[in-house]
Design an enzyme around this catalytic site. Structure first.
Site, PDB file in Angstrom:
ATOM      1  N   ASN A 147     -38.293  10.860 -16.776  1.00  0.00           N
ATOM      2  CA  ASN A 147     -36.838  10.872 -16.904  1.00  0.00           C
ATOM      3  C   ASN A 147     -36.528  10.431 -18.325  1.00  0.00           C
ATOM      4  OD1 ASN A 147     -34.086  10.522 -16.826  1.00  0.00           O
ATOM      5  ND2 ASN A 147     -34.071   9.248 -14.990  1.00  0.00           N
ATOM      6  N   LYS A 183     -38.233   6.879 -18.731  1.00  0.00           N
ATOM      7  CA  LYS A 183     -38.701   6.305 -17.481  1.00  0.00           C
ATOM      8  C   LYS A 183     -39.836   7.192 -16.972  1.00  0.00           C
ATOM      9  CE  LYS A 183     -34.124   4.546 -16.213  1.00  0.00           C
ATOM     10  NZ  LYS A 183     -33.015   4.646 -15.245  1.00  0.00           N
ATOM     11  N   GLY A 207     -27.409   0.815  -7.084  1.00  0.00           N
ATOM     12  CA  GLY A 207     -27.322  -0.616  -7.364  1.00  0.00           C
ATOM     13  C   GLY A 207     -26.280  -1.380  -6.577  1.00  0.00           C
ATOM     14  N   ASP A 248     -20.349  -5.515 -14.917  1.00  0.00           N
ATOM     15  CA  ASP A 248     -21.288  -6.129 -13.987  1.00  0.00           C
ATOM     16  C   ASP A 248     -20.529  -6.654 -12.779  1.00  0.00           C
ATOM     17  OD1 ASP A 248     -23.136  -7.679 -12.580  1.00  0.00           O
ATOM     18  OD2 ASP A 248     -24.189  -8.295 -14.394  1.00  0.00           O
ATOM     19  N   LEU A 249     -20.650  -5.938 -11.665  1.00  0.00           N
ATOM     20  CA  LEU A 249     -19.886  -6.295 -10.473  1.00  0.00           C
ATOM     21  C   LEU A 249     -20.205  -7.703  -9.987  1.00  0.00           C
ATOM     22  CD1 LEU A 249     -17.788  -4.913  -8.647  1.00  0.00           C
ATOM     23  CD2 LEU A 249     -19.669  -4.357  -7.097  1.00  0.00           C
ATOM     24  N   ARG A 279     -16.461   4.760 -16.570  1.00  0.00           N
ATOM     25  CA  ARG A 279     -15.778   6.049 -16.439  1.00  0.00           C
ATOM     26  C   ARG A 279     -14.559   5.913 -15.530  1.00  0.00           C
ATOM     27  NH1 ARG A 279     -21.118   9.239 -14.703  1.00  0.00           N
ATOM     28  NH2 ARG A 279     -22.499   8.163 -16.146  1.00  0.00           N
ATOM     29  N   HIS A 316     -26.166  13.501  -9.315  1.00  0.00           N
ATOM     30  CA  HIS A 316     -26.900  12.567  -8.429  1.00  0.00           C
ATOM     31  C   HIS A 316     -27.531  13.304  -7.241  1.00  0.00           C
ATOM     32  CE1 HIS A 316     -24.027   9.128  -9.855  1.00  0.00           C
ATOM     33  NE2 HIS A 316     -25.126   9.162 -10.606  1.00  0.00           N
ATOM     34  N   ARG A 350     -36.847  15.165 -14.799  1.00  0.00           N
ATOM     35  CA  ARG A 350     -35.466  15.143 -14.337  1.00  0.00           C
ATOM     36  C   ARG A 350     -34.603  15.801 -15.407  1.00  0.00           C
ATOM     37  NH1 ARG A 350     -30.982  10.612 -15.061  1.00  0.00           N
ATOM     38  NH2 ARG A 350     -29.383  11.461 -13.678  1.00  0.00           N
ATOM     39  N   GLU A 365     -35.237   8.446  -6.723  1.00  0.00           N
ATOM     40  CA  GLU A 365     -35.089   9.781  -7.287  1.00  0.00           C
ATOM     41  C   GLU A 365     -36.411  10.321  -7.812  1.00  0.00           C
ATOM     42  OE1 GLU A 365     -30.850  10.032  -9.331  1.00  0.00           O
ATOM     43  OE2 GLU A 365     -31.695   8.017  -9.523  1.00  0.00           O
ATOM     44  N   GLY A 389     -24.349  -0.043  -4.004  1.00  0.00           N
ATOM     45  CA  GLY A 389     -24.462   0.324  -2.593  1.00  0.00           C
ATOM     46  C   GLY A 389     -25.573  -0.402  -1.863  1.00  0.00           C
TER      47      GLY A 389
END
Length: 393
Positions: A7, A14, A324, A279-280, A238, A177, A88, A375, A326
């Site tokens: 990727n 990656k 991440g 960062d949630l 976004r 995705h 990918r 993935e 979810g």
């Protein structure tokens, strides 16, 4: 069979090496900040982890380093000794509806799609070209993020624009995705001991980039991302869905250039734009009104897509959280699912807080799963299936 999955991002690589068909990971590598100060690399194999700080100036140097590490630790002798190398690729346009064996024609088509995904396809292509150079006799395969969504019907992928915009310029919904949605769909079906073809699902890939997918009898029939990955859910940076007239207003009344609008919507909006952070985990610790609003906005957007997709599918067998946010945020999942009992979704709060795989009550008509996406494994599986179909293995 050893299949490497690459990727290649704009400044990163990656890499995972799989032993197929079991999907055992033989090695994992990550090269970051290519061509930048402070570039670094990580290599894992057999439970061991190596961190390197060597300067990596190009993707060629990055893959050369990975090749050397594979040889040094006796995993494979050289890239050329692999059975296949899979890549990918984010955007397949209308050309690619499945995993594809790469030849010169396919590569030129991928190059031609760079304007539709300028941040992604160019970098993906770089990894392909370097890999072909290093291992010219090894089958190279591309797996596209858009391919899973190629089953969408025309009424789902067309925009309400003059039809010639689609005919001449291919402006349509593509979705992204796809490998993640496909992977978790299959995993959820296996846990329900059914074929994906027997099930309707809503899958939610929630991370820095987020998307929802409506799956009917094992195929994608709608998805939240569109012509680009900007449309749909509120994301880290976004905006997701907005009134398109805002873009006209920004340019006509506020003097924004095209590039400034692009930067605003893709890099300065979403969670970052509303509360100043992406960062949630950090956002949830803040007590200010904008941080609270950002969380509520994100959950509300996801909830709206669940409702619309439930109406579209008529009957939903499973709802799947992945990526991440979810996979890891039980509080966000709870906010999203609150009040959805009318859709047959009943959350088991204790199971959710424990991050169990099945987080719905036994009485819930819709099974709710938390499934870690993979993935790279999905890409390896699709590549193996292609090689079998082509009788290459």
């Amino acid at each position: 069979m050893k299949i490497a999955v690459i990727n290649s991002g704009s400044s990163s690589i990656k890499f995972q090496l799989f032993s197929m068909p079991k999907g055992e990971i033989l090695a994992h590598a990550l090269v970051e900040k290519i061509g930048e100060a402070g570039s670094k690399s990580m290599f894992e194999y057999g439970g061991k982890k190596i961190n390197l700080t060597d300067s990596i100036k190009t993707h060629h140097e990055g893959l050369k380093l990975i090749n050397a590490l594979l040889k040094e630790h006796h995993i494979v002798e050289h890239f050329s000794s692999l059975d296949a190398i899979a890549h990918r690729v984010v955007h397949g346009g209308e050309y690619f509806r499945d995993a594809t064996l790469l030849d010169d024609d396919a590569i030129e088509k991928i190059r031609g799609l760079i304007p539709l995904a300028p941040l992604h396809n160019g970098a993906n292509l770089e990894g392909i070209l370097v890999s072909r150079q290093k291992a010219p006799n090894v089958p190279q395969i591309a797996v596209f993020d858009t391919a899973f969504h190629s089953t969408m019907p025309k009424e789902a992928y067309l925009y309400a624009l003059p039809y010639e915009m689609y005919e001449k310029h291919k402006i349509r919904r593509y979705g992204f995705h796809g490998t993640s949605h496909s992977f978790v769909m299959k995993e959820a079906a296996a846990k329900m001991k059914k074929s994906p073809k027997e099930l309707n699902m809503i899958t939610l890939h929630l991370g820095n980039g987020s998307s929802a997918c409506a799956i009917k009898n094992g195929v994608s029939v709608d998805t939240s991302m569109g012509f680009t990955p900007l449309e749909g859910l509120m994301m880290g940076t976004r905006s997701g869905d907005i009134d398109p007239a805002i873009i006209i207003y920004l340019q006509r009344e506020l003097g924004f250039s095209v590039d400034e609008v692009d930067t605003l919507l893709n890099k300065r909006s979403g969670l970052l734009g509303v509360c100043g952070d992406i960062d949630l985990r950090e956002i949830q610790t803040h007590d200010d009104e904008l941080s609270k609003a950002a969380i509520e906005m994100m959950a509300r957007r996801v909830k709206k897509y669940i409702g619309s997709y439930a109406a579209l599918l008529s009957n939903v067998d499973a709802l799947v959280f992945t990526a991440g946010i979810g996979e890891n945020s039980h509080t966000i999942r709870a906010k999203i699912l609150q009040g959805l009992e009318t859709f047959g979704i009943e959350l088991d709060e204790e199971a959710n807080e424990q991050n169990l795989t099945l987080i719905s009550k036994a009485s819930s008509r819709v099974k709710v799963f938390v499934i870690k996406t993979n993935e790279e494994l999905e890409i390896a599986r699709e590549s193996e299936n292609l090689l079998k179909r082509l009788d290459i293995i």
